[in-house]
Design a protein around this motif. Structure first.
Motif, PDB file in Angstrom:
ATOM      1  N   LYS A 175      -9.887   3.608   1.696  1.00  0.00           N
ATOM      2  CA  LYS A 175      -8.696   2.936   0.705  1.00  0.00           C
ATOM      3  C   LYS A 175      -9.320   3.018  -0.717  1.00  0.00           C
ATOM      4  O   LYS A 175     -10.598   2.995  -0.706  1.00  0.00           O
ATOM      5  CB  LYS A 175      -8.586   1.720   1.418  1.00  0.00           C
ATOM      6  CG  LYS A 175      -7.735   0.835   0.454  1.00  0.00           C
ATOM      7  CD  LYS A 175      -7.346  -0.401   0.976  1.00  0.00           C
ATOM      8  CE  LYS A 175      -7.986  -1.354   1.596  1.00  0.00           C
ATOM      9  NZ  LYS A 175      -7.345  -2.701   1.858  1.00  0.00           N
ATOM     10  N   THR A 194       0.789  -1.295   0.012  1.00  0.00           N
ATOM     11  CA  THR A 194      -0.115  -0.042   0.022  1.00  0.00           C
ATOM     12  C   THR A 194       0.958   1.415   0.044  1.00  0.00           C
ATOM     13  O   THR A 194       2.067   1.298   0.465  1.00  0.00           O
ATOM     14  CB  THR A 194      -0.883  -0.013   1.086  1.00  0.00           C
ATOM     15  OG1 THR A 194      -0.065   0.335   2.397  1.00  0.00           O
ATOM     16  CG2 THR A 194      -1.743  -1.369   1.379  1.00  0.00           C
ATOM     17  N   ASN A 196      -8.277   0.669  -4.289  1.00  0.00           N
ATOM     18  CA  ASN A 196      -7.692  -0.190  -4.797  1.00  0.00           C
ATOM     19  C   ASN A 196      -7.377   0.256  -6.283  1.00  0.00           C
ATOM     20  O   ASN A 196      -8.027   0.918  -6.897  1.00  0.00           O
ATOM     21  CB  ASN A 196      -8.178  -1.468  -5.002  1.00  0.00           C
ATOM     22  CG  ASN A 196      -8.709  -2.140  -3.673  1.00  0.00           C
ATOM     23  OD1 ASN A 196      -7.891  -2.086  -2.694  1.00  0.00           O
ATOM     24  ND2 ASN A 196      -9.622  -2.836  -3.323  1.00  0.00           N
ATOM     25  N   VAL A 202       1.835  -0.467  -6.360  1.00  0.00           N
ATOM     26  CA  VAL A 202       1.015  -0.597  -5.074  1.00  0.00           C
ATOM     27  C   VAL A 202      -0.354  -1.266  -5.614  1.00  0.00           C
ATOM     28  O   VAL A 202      -0.826  -0.939  -6.666  1.00  0.00           O
ATOM     29  CB  VAL A 202       0.877   0.615  -4.167  1.00  0.00           C
ATOM     30  CG1 VAL A 202       2.255   1.015  -3.366  1.00  0.00           C
ATOM     31  CG2 VAL A 202       0.299   1.643  -4.576  1.00  0.00           C
ATOM     32  N   GLU A 258       0.446   5.292   1.616  1.00  0.00           N
ATOM     33  CA  GLU A 258      -0.254   6.246   2.357  1.00  0.00           C
ATOM     34  C   GLU A 258      -0.198   7.437   1.894  1.00  0.00           C
ATOM     35  O   GLU A 258       0.863   8.069   1.856  1.00  0.00           O
ATOM     36  CB  GLU A 258       0.103   5.881   3.788  1.00  0.00           C
ATOM     37  CG  GLU A 258      -0.727   7.081   4.906  1.00  0.00           C
ATOM     38  CD  GLU A 258      -0.086   6.982   6.218  1.00  0.00           C
ATOM     39  OE1 GLU A 258      -0.982   7.626   6.926  1.00  0.00           O
ATOM     40  OE2 GLU A 258       1.045   6.718   6.376  1.00  0.00           O
ATOM     41  N   TRP A 275      -4.232   4.372   0.686  1.00  0.00           N
ATOM     42  CA  TRP A 275      -5.128   4.752   1.777  1.00  0.00           C
ATOM     43  C   TRP A 275      -4.778   5.863   2.551  1.00  0.00           C
ATOM     44  O   TRP A 275      -3.739   6.570   2.328  1.00  0.00           O
ATOM     45  CB  TRP A 275      -5.009   3.717   2.825  1.00  0.00           C
ATOM     46  CG  TRP A 275      -3.889   3.433   3.511  1.00  0.00           C
ATOM     47  CD1 TRP A 275      -2.755   2.652   2.966  1.00  0.00           C
ATOM     48  CD2 TRP A 275      -3.469   3.998   4.919  1.00  0.00           C
ATOM     49  NE1 TRP A 275      -1.777   2.878   4.121  1.00  0.00           N
ATOM     50  CE2 TRP A 275      -2.420   3.562   5.286  1.00  0.00           C
ATOM     51  CE3 TRP A 275      -4.338   4.270   5.477  1.00  0.00           C
ATOM     52  CZ2 TRP A 275      -1.693   3.847   6.343  1.00  0.00           C
ATOM     53  CZ3 TRP A 275      -3.912   4.943   6.991  1.00  0.00           C
ATOM     54  CH2 TRP A 275      -2.454   4.602   7.244  1.00  0.00           C
ATOM     55  N   SER A 278      -3.022  -0.641  -3.527  1.00  0.00           N
ATOM     56  CA  SER A 278      -3.995   0.250  -2.979  1.00  0.00           C
ATOM     57  C   SER A 278      -3.557   1.621  -2.511  1.00  0.00           C
ATOM     58  O   SER A 278      -2.202   1.498  -2.111  1.00  0.00           O
ATOM     59  CB  SER A 278      -4.891  -0.430  -2.092  1.00  0.00           C
ATOM     60  OG  SER A 278      -4.428  -0.746  -0.686  1.00  0.00           O
TER      61      SER A 278
END
Length: 172
Positions: A169, A91, A171, A125, A93, A129, A127
């Motif tokens: 989040k 992920t 995707n 990545v 951020e 978030w 997703s």
């Protein structure tokens, strides 16, 4: 409309980062938080030592949006161990995304978020978030419009005020 340029910044841009960070954070939250809690957050999280630490982390990236030559917003992205929460999977951020109040409604936030999406896709990545204060309805609406969904929540300390951030989040 001003010409908008988004540039990655480095430690040499530390004072500019601090200035735009404090300006946009206080503009965003002054009306909904006490002056004492706002000042405590700025002193704790947006001081030169903390920002130096963050900008020097190889797993964090900062980008500033410029309208002509004026800094009008910024975004902080965290990969791997720089992330503020452990989220399952590979992920990215979006730790901070703020735009100067004078430039709200001029698509700066969208351009910064689009930059994060492109970086996320380029880095492979699964997703992206972020955390957003549950009382920041305008921001929640913006992220929802961009396909983010709420999947959890966590505590956020604004001075001595424990607040709740919704974790959202997307995707990719």
């Amino acid at each position: 409309m001003n010409t908008i340029k988004i540039s990655r910044i480095t430690i040499k841009d530390l004072l500019l980062l601090r200035k735009i960070s404090i300006q946009t954070f206080t503009e965003t939250f002054t009306a909904t938080n006490s002056a004492e809690n706002l000042a405590a957050y700025v002193q704790d999280k947006l001081n030169l030592e903390q920002l130096t630490f963050e900008i020097s982390n190889p797993n964090s990236q900062f980008y500033i949006a410029y309208a002509n030559d004026e800094a009008v917003g910024y975004i902080k992205l965290n990969f791997d161990d720089a992330q503020t929460e452990r989220i399952a999977g590979n992920t990215l951020e979006v730790h901070r995304i703020y735009v100067s109040q004078a430039f709200h409604g001029k698509k700066i936030g969208q351009l910064l978020l689009d930059k994060a999406l492109q970086i996320g896709k380029d880095s492979g990545v699964g997703s992206i978030w972020l955390g957003v204060w549950e009382e920041n309805h305008k921001a929640i609406q913006f992220y929802t419009k961009n396909g983010f969904v709420i999947f959890d929540k966590h505590d956020f300390m604004m001075g001595n005020d424990k607040q709740t951030d919704l974790l959202m989040k997307l995707n990719i």
